[in-house]
Write a protein that holds these residues in place. Structure first.
Motif, PDB file in Angstrom:
ATOM      1  N   LEU A 273      17.510  -3.705   3.630  1.00  0.00           N
ATOM      2  CA  LEU A 273      17.781  -2.283   3.429  1.00  0.00           C
ATOM      3  C   LEU A 273      16.558  -1.580   2.865  1.00  0.00           C
ATOM      4  CD1 LEU A 273      19.788   0.042   3.548  1.00  0.00           C
ATOM      5  CD2 LEU A 273      20.683  -0.679   1.315  1.00  0.00           C
ATOM      6  N   ALA A 274      15.807  -2.259   2.001  1.00  0.00           N
ATOM      7  CA  ALA A 274      14.568  -1.683   1.471  1.00  0.00           C
ATOM      8  C   ALA A 274      13.560  -1.467   2.604  1.00  0.00           C
ATOM      9  CB  ALA A 274      13.979  -2.591   0.397  1.00  0.00           C
ATOM     10  N   GLN A 275      13.462  -2.422   3.518  1.00  0.00           N
ATOM     11  CA  GLN A 275      12.544  -2.280   4.652  1.00  0.00           C
ATOM     12  C   GLN A 275      12.934  -1.081   5.518  1.00  0.00           C
ATOM     13  OE1 GLN A 275      13.266  -6.484   5.703  1.00  0.00           O
ATOM     14  NE2 GLN A 275      11.045  -6.716   5.909  1.00  0.00           N
ATOM     15  N   ALA A 276      14.223  -0.956   5.810  1.00  0.00           N
ATOM     16  CA  ALA A 276      14.681   0.180   6.615  1.00  0.00           C
ATOM     17  C   ALA A 276      14.394   1.497   5.902  1.00  0.00           C
ATOM     18  CB  ALA A 276      16.180   0.041   6.902  1.00  0.00           C
ATOM     19  N   SER A 277      14.568   1.522   4.582  1.00  0.00           N
ATOM     20  CA  SER A 277      14.324   2.746   3.803  1.00  0.00           C
ATOM     21  C   SER A 277      12.852   3.124   3.852  1.00  0.00           C
ATOM     22  CB  SER A 277      14.768   2.531   2.351  1.00  0.00           C
ATOM     23  OG  SER A 277      16.127   2.183   2.265  1.00  0.00           O
ATOM     24  N   MET A 278      11.984   2.155   3.650  1.00  0.00           N
ATOM     25  CA  MET A 278      10.552   2.429   3.648  1.00  0.00           C
ATOM     26  C   MET A 278      10.076   2.916   5.020  1.00  0.00           C
ATOM     27  SD  MET A 278       9.530   2.106   0.644  1.00  0.00           S
ATOM     28  CE  MET A 278       9.469   1.238  -0.914  1.00  0.00           C
ATOM     29  N   LYS A 279      10.654   2.385   6.082  1.00  0.00           N
ATOM     30  CA  LYS A 279      10.249   2.832   7.426  1.00  0.00           C
ATOM     31  C   LYS A 279      10.692   4.271   7.676  1.00  0.00           C
ATOM     32  CE  LYS A 279      11.838  -0.803   9.705  1.00  0.00           C
ATOM     33  NZ  LYS A 279      12.118  -1.700  10.854  1.00  0.00           N
ATOM     34  N   MET A 280      11.817   4.678   7.098  1.00  0.00           N
ATOM     35  CA  MET A 280      12.211   6.091   7.184  1.00  0.00           C
ATOM     36  C   MET A 280      11.179   6.975   6.503  1.00  0.00           C
ATOM     37  SD  MET A 280      16.288   6.232   6.463  1.00  0.00           S
ATOM     38  CE  MET A 280      17.487   5.479   7.563  1.00  0.00           C
ATOM     39  N   LEU A 281      10.684   6.522   5.358  1.00  0.00           N
ATOM     40  CA  LEU A 281       9.673   7.292   4.641  1.00  0.00           C
ATOM     41  C   LEU A 281       8.378   7.359   5.433  1.00  0.00           C
ATOM     42  CD1 LEU A 281       8.716   8.845   2.197  1.00  0.00           C
ATOM     43  CD2 LEU A 281       8.354   6.674   1.002  1.00  0.00           C
ATOM     44  N   VAL A 282       8.030   6.271   6.081  1.00  0.00           N
ATOM     45  CA  VAL A 282       6.815   6.251   6.906  1.00  0.00           C
ATOM     46  C   VAL A 282       6.886   7.315   7.998  1.00  0.00           C
ATOM     47  CG1 VAL A 282       5.485   4.865   8.563  1.00  0.00           C
ATOM     48  CG2 VAL A 282       6.285   3.827   6.422  1.00  0.00           C
ATOM     49  N   ASP A 283       8.076   7.527   8.559  1.00  0.00           N
ATOM     50  CA  ASP A 283       8.237   8.532   9.618  1.00  0.00           C
ATOM     51  C   ASP A 283       7.959   9.950   9.119  1.00  0.00           C
ATOM     52  OD1 ASP A 283       8.864   6.771  11.657  1.00  0.00           O
ATOM     53  OD2 ASP A 283      11.008   6.782  11.201  1.00  0.00           O
ATOM     54  N   GLN A 284       8.015  10.176   7.808  1.00  0.00           N
ATOM     55  CA  GLN A 284       7.772  11.508   7.246  1.00  0.00           C
ATOM     56  C   GLN A 284       6.294  11.747   6.938  1.00  0.00           C
ATOM     57  OE1 GLN A 284      10.639  13.264   7.315  1.00  0.00           O
ATOM     58  NE2 GLN A 284      11.428  11.291   8.026  1.00  0.00           N
TER      59      GLN A 284
END
Length: 625
Positions: A273-284
Motif C-alpha cells: 500500500l505504501a508503494q501504491a501511495s508513493m506512485k500516486m505522488l510521483v504522478d503529481q
C-alpha cells in the motif's frame, strides 16, 4: 378395513408430530480481537455434525445451522470459541490469541496460506503409508500480538476565565486519527480511547471558508451558536483558511522518500500500500521536481539518487522493486534521508522527507526522546518531515505523530487506497506545500460574558501562554488551501452549571470578583501568530467575537457538520463532558449538513457513525455459551 384405518391413523399422528428443523445460513467475519485483522483459514464447524467450512481471504464465512446448535471457531494460535446459534443470521466473531507459544504449534492444515504469511521451515511426517510435508512456523507475523501504541490523552477540562483567561495551542493539520478510527470501525471494533483525537477527526474534512483577500497567507473566521449536546451552552468555532495557489506557481520540490522495508512491513496493507501511495505522488510531480528514495531495514541505503520528476517510469520501477525483510533501523534511515535532502536542497523550494512506515523502530536510536532529538537537529535546515502511517496491530502512532510535529510536517494514516488518493492527489498542495509555519492560536475570554470554557481536542498541542509570543516555540504548519477548525464549548455567565466547579475561598489573597458590567459586548478575542515559510519572525492577526450566538439550526452547514464529528469523538472517548451527546442526534445533524460532498467523505462519516452506534450499543451478535 381395520389395518387401513390403523395405518392412516399412525401416518396422521406422525405428520402432526413432525417439525421441519429451523435451518439458518449464518455468515459473518472472523477477526483478531486485538488487531482487528481478518483471520484467513479459520475452521468453522457445527458442533456434533459434519458441517464445516473455513474463512476466506477476507475472513468471511457462511455455514448452515439450526437455532440452539453451537458453532465452533478454531484457529492455530488462538483460543477456540463456542457460540450458540440464535435467530440472527449475521455473526461476526473475534478470536483471542492463545497463551500457548506459537512456536510450539505444528503445521498448517486447512486450505492454503500465502508463502509470505509464514516464516519457518518444512519438515517430513509419515501418516499411514503417506509421506506428508508439514510447515512448522517460527512465528506468524500476519497476526502478531497487538503492539500498537498511542500517547495517553488527559482530556481538556472547563476553565474559569477569572483564573485562566488565556487558552493557547498550536494548530493541528494532521488527520491520522480519523482514518485510523475508520479502520477500527470497518474491522468491527471501537477504537482505543487514546486513538481518538477530536481535532484530527474534525480537520479530516474540508470546509467552505474564504481565503485571505489581502496578501496575508491565512484568513481567520469565527462563528458562535448553541451547543448541540447542551442547549444552555454555546459552541465557538474558530476557522483558519490558507491561501490557494495554482499548481504551476508552487515552488519546486526536493523530496526524499524514506520507506520502511523491514519485516514488519510485509503485509498487503503495509509496504504494498505504501508503494501504491508513493506512485500516486510521483504522478503529481512536475519536471522541475526531484525525488530520491532511501530505504531502511537492518540498515539504511539509497535505492534511487535524486531524479527529475519527468522520469516517472524510472522512479516507479525503483518503488516496485522494493521488498520487505529484516529489523528496523529507523534512526539511521532518517539521518541518511536528511543528508540526501541537504545535498539537493532547493533554496525557496519545498524540501521535504516523506517517511512511510508503521513506526516500529527497533535498531539504533528508537525511543520517542531519541527521535525528537534527531529531528530537533535537522528542523533548522529548512527540511520538513511528513509521515505516512501504514498497517494494523503494530502501528506506533505515538512515535509517528511526534516525528511529524517536531519535523514541521504532517501525519496521515493510510488505511486503504482511497485514503492514499486523498493524501497524495486530492490534497497534494495542502499536504506538501507550506504557506505559513509555526501557526499558534491564543484566545482571551471575557469573564463578564463567560463563566467557563473548554477547548475540544488539541490536548497534545497545548502551549503555555508565554509561548504564544516566543518565536522559538514551534507551532503547526499550514499548506496551500488548507483549512483548520477549533471548537470551544462556552458556559455563559448566569447559566446554572456544574462547570468549572467550586473551590473553597482563598485564605491568603482576595477572591477575584466577576465583573458585573461588561466593558464590551465581546465574548472573546482570537489571536493567531504565524511565520512565512522561510521566515524567523512571527506576525500577528486578531479578531473579536461578539456575543451573538445563533440557534444551531441557523448555524452554517459546516458548523453543524463539524459539531457532529466532535460529538462522535466525545462519545468514542466516553468523555466526562459529553453531557447529552447522542448518536442519533449527531447522525441526523450530519445527514442534514452533508452538503455537496463530491468526494463522498461526509457520507462515509455518516455510515461510520451509524456503525459506531451499533458497536457501542451491542458488541455481541449472538449468545455465547
Amino acid at each position: 378395513m381395520k389395518p387401513i384405518i390403523f395405518f392412516t391413523t399412525v401416518l396422521t399422528l406422525s405428520l402432526v408430530g413432525y417439525r421441519t428443523p429451523t435451518s439458518l445460513t449464518i455468515s459473518g467475519k472472523v477477526y483478531d480481537q486485538h488487531t482487528g485483522a481478518a483471520l484467513v483459514g479459520v475452521a468453522v464447524s457445527v458442533e456434533g455434525s459434519r458441517l464445516a467450512t473455513q474463512t476466506d481471504s477476507n475472513g468471511q464465512y457462511a455455514i448452515s445451522a439450526e437455532a440452539g446448535q453451537f458453532l465452533l471457531f478454531s484457529y492455530i494460535g488462538y483460543e477456540t470459541k463456542r457460540i450458540k446459534v440464535g435467530k440472527k443470521k449475521m455473526l461476526d466473531v473475534s478470536l483471542v490469541q492463545s497463551q500457548t507459544s506459537l512456536d510450539e504449534v505444528v503445521g498448517v492444515g486447512l486450505g492454503t496460506q500465502e508463502r509470505s504469511a509464514l516464516v519457518g521451515s518444512a519438515t517430513g511426517l509419515t501418516i499411514g503409508n503417506r509421506s506428508v510435508k508439514m510447515y512448522v512456523p517460527d512465528r506468524f507475523p500476519r497476526y502478531p500480538e497487538n503492539t500498537e501504541s498511542y500517547k495517553g490523552i488527559t482530556e481538556n477540562r472547563f476553565l474559569n476565565p477569572l483564573d485562566e483567561p488565556l487558552s493557547t495551542f498550536a494548530i493541528d493539520v494532521d488527520a491520522a486519527s480519523y482514518s485510523n478510527f475508520r479502520r477500527f470501525i470497518n474491522n468491527g471494533q471501537l477504537p482505543p480511547t487514546d486513538a481518538v483525537r477530536i481535532e484530527e477527526m474534525i480537520n479530516y474534512f474540508q470546509y467552505e471558508l474564504e481565503g485571505p483577500s489581502n496578501r496575508e497567507p491565512v484568513a481567520i473566521h469565527t462563528e458562535l451558536a448553541v451547543a448541540p449536546w447542551n442547549s444552555q451552552h454555546h459552541l465557538l468555532r474558530i476557522g483558519l483558511k490558507a491561501k490557494s495557489m495554482p499548481a504551476d506557481e508552487l515552488p519546486a520540490s526536493n523530496l526524499v522518500f524514506l520507506i520502511d522495508v523491514s519485516g514488519s512491513m510485509m503485509d498487503a496493507n503495509r509496504l504494498p500500500l505504501a508503494q501504491a501511495s508513493m506512485k500516486m505522488l510521483v504522478d503529481q510531480l512536475r519536471d522541475n521536481d526531484h525525488v530520491a528514495i532511501v530505504t531502511y531495514a537492518g540498515s539504511a541505503g539509497v535505492v534511487l539518487e535524486s531524479t527529475p520528476g519527468n522520469q516517472k517510469t524510472k522512479i516507479k520501477d525503483a518503488i516496485d522493486a522494493l521488498s520487505a525483510g529484516g529489523s528496523t533501523a529507523g534512526g539511521a534511515g532518517l539521518q541518511l534521508a536528511y543528508r540526501i535532502a541537504r545535498q539537493h536542497f532547493i533554496k525557496g523550494g519545498n524540501n521535504r522527507v516523506i517517511l512511510a512506515s508503521d513506526g516500529d523502530f527497533n535498531v539504533g536510536p528508537s525511543s520517542d526522546g531519541d527521535m525528537e532529538q534527531l529531528i530537533a537537529k535537522e528542523r533548522q535546515s529548512g527540511i520538513s518531515l511528513s509521515v505516512l502511517g501504514f498497517g494494523m496491530g503494530n502501528l506506533k502512532d505515538s512515535k509517528m505523530e511526534l516525528l511529524a510535529d517536531k519535523g514541521h510536517g504532517n501525519y496521515a494514516y493510510i488505511d486503504n487506497i482511497t485514503e492514499a488518493r486523498k493524501a497524495m492527489v486530492t490534497e497534494f498542495g495542502s499536504t506538501l506545500f507550506t504557506v505559513a509555519k509555526d501557526v499558534k492560536v491564543q484566545v482571551e475570554f471575557n469573564p463578564a460574558k463567560v463563566q467557563a470554557y473548554r477547548l475540544l481536542g488539541y490536548e497534545n498541542r497545548l502551549l503555555e501562554k508565554e509561548d504564544f509570543n516566543n518565536d522559538e516555540k514551534l507551532g503547526g504548519d499550514m499548506g496551500v488551501g488548507h483549512a483548520v477548525t477549533a471548537l470551544y464549548e462556552i458556559v455563559p455567565v448566569g447559566v446554572k452549571s456544574a462547570y468549572p466547579g467550586q473551590v473553597d475561598p482563598l485564605k491568603y489573597q482576595p477572591v477575584k470578583e466577576r465583573p458585573t458590567a461588561a466593558p464590551s459586548n465581546e465574548v472573546a478575542t482570537v489571536k493567531f501568530r504565524y511565520k512565512d515559510p522561510d521566515g524567523d519572525k512571527s506576525r500577528l492577526q486578531q479578531v473579536a467575537v461578539a456575543e451573538r450566538p445563533v440557534e444551531l439550526a441557523n448555524a452554517s452547514m459546516d458548523f453543524r457538520f463539524a459539531s457532529a464529528v466532535a460529538e462522535l469523538g466525545m462519545l468514542l472517548r466516553n468523555s466526562d463532558y459529553k453531557q447529552q451527546a447522542d448518536y442519533d442526534q449527531l447522525i441526523m445533524r450530519a445527514k442534514a449538513s452533508k452538503g455537496t460532498d463530491d468526494e463522498g467523505y461526509r457520507a462515509e462519516f455518516i455510515r461510520l457513525a451509524e456503525s459506531a452506534k451499533l458497536l457501542a450499543g451491542n458488541n455481541s451478535l449472538a449468545v455465547q455459551d
